[in-house]
Design a protein around this motif. Sequence first.
Motif, PDB file in Angstrom:
ATOM      1  N   TRP A  82      47.466 -25.738 -13.319  1.00  0.00           N
ATOM      2  CA  TRP A  82      46.281 -25.062 -13.838  1.00  0.00           C
ATOM      3  C   TRP A  82      46.546 -24.782 -15.306  1.00  0.00           C
ATOM      4  O   TRP A  82      47.643 -24.365 -15.688  1.00  0.00           O
ATOM      5  CB  TRP A  82      45.999 -23.771 -13.073  1.00  0.00           C
ATOM      6  CG  TRP A  82      45.477 -24.071 -11.696  1.00  0.00           C
ATOM      7  CD1 TRP A  82      44.167 -24.192 -11.321  1.00  0.00           C
ATOM      8  CD2 TRP A  82      46.253 -24.351 -10.531  1.00  0.00           C
ATOM      9  NE1 TRP A  82      44.086 -24.522  -9.993  1.00  0.00           N
ATOM     10  CE2 TRP A  82      45.363 -24.626  -9.480  1.00  0.00           C
ATOM     11  CE3 TRP A  82      47.620 -24.400 -10.260  1.00  0.00           C
ATOM     12  CZ2 TRP A  82      45.782 -24.934  -8.192  1.00  0.00           C
ATOM     13  CZ3 TRP A  82      48.043 -24.710  -8.986  1.00  0.00           C
ATOM     14  CH2 TRP A  82      47.122 -24.972  -7.969  1.00  0.00           C
ATOM     15  N   HIS A 115      38.192 -29.298 -16.100  1.00  0.00           N
ATOM     16  CA  HIS A 115      38.831 -28.276 -15.269  1.00  0.00           C
ATOM     17  C   HIS A 115      39.714 -27.321 -16.074  1.00  0.00           C
ATOM     18  O   HIS A 115      40.268 -26.382 -15.503  1.00  0.00           O
ATOM     19  CB  HIS A 115      39.673 -28.933 -14.169  1.00  0.00           C
ATOM     20  CG  HIS A 115      38.858 -29.712 -13.181  1.00  0.00           C
ATOM     21  ND1 HIS A 115      38.760 -29.367 -11.861  1.00  0.00           N
ATOM     22  CD2 HIS A 115      38.095 -30.818 -13.335  1.00  0.00           C
ATOM     23  CE1 HIS A 115      37.985 -30.229 -11.230  1.00  0.00           C
ATOM     24  NE2 HIS A 115      37.562 -31.119 -12.112  1.00  0.00           N
ATOM     25  N   SER A 131      39.869 -23.430 -15.428  1.00  0.00           N
ATOM     26  CA  SER A 131      39.554 -23.107 -14.036  1.00  0.00           C
ATOM     27  C   SER A 131      40.725 -22.400 -13.359  1.00  0.00           C
ATOM     28  O   SER A 131      41.880 -22.804 -13.507  1.00  0.00           O
ATOM     29  CB  SER A 131      39.228 -24.389 -13.263  1.00  0.00           C
ATOM     30  OG  SER A 131      39.121 -24.101 -11.878  1.00  0.00           O
ATOM     31  N   ASP A 178      46.765 -20.393   0.883  1.00  0.00           N
ATOM     32  CA  ASP A 178      45.949 -20.355  -0.333  1.00  0.00           C
ATOM     33  C   ASP A 178      45.922 -21.705  -1.048  1.00  0.00           C
ATOM     34  O   ASP A 178      44.968 -22.014  -1.757  1.00  0.00           O
ATOM     35  CB  ASP A 178      46.471 -19.287  -1.301  1.00  0.00           C
ATOM     36  CG  ASP A 178      46.306 -17.868  -0.758  1.00  0.00           C
ATOM     37  OD1 ASP A 178      45.508 -17.665   0.177  1.00  0.00           O
ATOM     38  OD2 ASP A 178      47.003 -16.970  -1.269  1.00  0.00           O
ATOM     39  N   LEU A 224      47.506 -16.416 -10.792  1.00  0.00           N
ATOM     40  CA  LEU A 224      46.907 -17.139  -9.670  1.00  0.00           C
ATOM     41  C   LEU A 224      47.966 -17.207  -8.586  1.00  0.00           C
ATOM     42  O   LEU A 224      49.150 -17.418  -8.890  1.00  0.00           O
ATOM     43  CB  LEU A 224      46.483 -18.542 -10.131  1.00  0.00           C
ATOM     44  CG  LEU A 224      45.739 -19.426  -9.128  1.00  0.00           C
ATOM     45  CD1 LEU A 224      44.388 -18.813  -8.742  1.00  0.00           C
ATOM     46  CD2 LEU A 224      45.522 -20.824  -9.709  1.00  0.00           C
ATOM     47  N   THR A 278      43.909 -26.901  -2.560  1.00  0.00           N
ATOM     48  CA  THR A 278      44.540 -27.750  -3.569  1.00  0.00           C
ATOM     49  C   THR A 278      45.012 -29.056  -2.938  1.00  0.00           C
ATOM     50  O   THR A 278      44.806 -30.138  -3.506  1.00  0.00           O
ATOM     51  CB  THR A 278      45.729 -27.014  -4.224  1.00  0.00           C
ATOM     52  OG1 THR A 278      45.308 -25.708  -4.618  1.00  0.00           O
ATOM     53  CG2 THR A 278      46.241 -27.781  -5.426  1.00  0.00           C
ATOM     54  N   ASP A 333      40.253 -21.964 -10.032  1.00  0.00           N
ATOM     55  CA  ASP A 333      39.874 -22.365  -8.678  1.00  0.00           C
ATOM     56  C   ASP A 333      41.006 -23.208  -8.089  1.00  0.00           C
ATOM     57  O   ASP A 333      41.409 -24.214  -8.680  1.00  0.00           O
ATOM     58  CB  ASP A 333      38.580 -23.181  -8.738  1.00  0.00           C
ATOM     59  CG  ASP A 333      38.052 -23.600  -7.378  1.00  0.00           C
ATOM     60  OD1 ASP A 333      38.799 -23.580  -6.385  1.00  0.00           O
ATOM     61  OD2 ASP A 333      36.860 -23.966  -7.318  1.00  0.00           O
ATOM     62  N   GLU A 379      40.468 -26.900  -8.119  1.00  0.00           N
ATOM     63  CA  GLU A 379      40.196 -27.585  -9.385  1.00  0.00           C
ATOM     64  C   GLU A 379      41.345 -27.433 -10.380  1.00  0.00           C
ATOM     65  O   GLU A 379      41.149 -26.922 -11.493  1.00  0.00           O
ATOM     66  CB  GLU A 379      38.897 -27.073 -10.004  1.00  0.00           C
ATOM     67  CG  GLU A 379      37.665 -27.438  -9.237  1.00  0.00           C
ATOM     68  CD  GLU A 379      36.390 -27.028  -9.939  1.00  0.00           C
ATOM     69  OE1 GLU A 379      36.430 -26.250 -10.907  1.00  0.00           O
ATOM     70  OE2 GLU A 379      35.324 -27.507  -9.506  1.00  0.00           O
TER      71      GLU A 379
END
Length: 173
Positions: free
Chosen positions: A117, A88, A91, A40, A130, A44, A93, A96
Amino acid sequence: MSLRSRTAGAVLALAVPFALAAVPADAAPVPEADPFVWTDLTPTYTATADYQYEPFAVTDGYRPIGRCAQGTGTGEGGAGYHYVNPAHVGSLDPAEPAGLLYETDSNGGRALVGVEWIVRADNAAGAPTLFGQSFQGPANLDGVGSVYTLHAWIWKDNPSGLFAPWNPTVTCP
């Protein structure tokens, strides 16, 4: 193919197998040891590989904020220098992250050690998740305000865990 693209590909090819090998086979199972987490995190790695050269991060909109962040407890370590890209913030994502975490390297420059994040805490929804991890906070981040954060120590091993808020091997000068 640009030099940046080749560098990112080479770094990713080397980083992911190293990261998987860094978890001892006899280690107690913990969420961050799940090999699917590393899968995952592949976007990144790809998205941040160029930022190992700190000027590329600045060119792409990341700005240093505050001083080097050091934990207050014994053995907590630090989180290093935060660089935040306002575009960002909010986010979720994987490609990001709003923040990049740097420490001072042996030459006095900046070495990328992790990503972060950042989600503003002014919503009623509470802490987001996340990668199966709940964000920490809320806390006040210089120049951003009250936020929830999730660190991922993808560029430097963290004995406290991949998603721990502090890394005992990161120190501030």
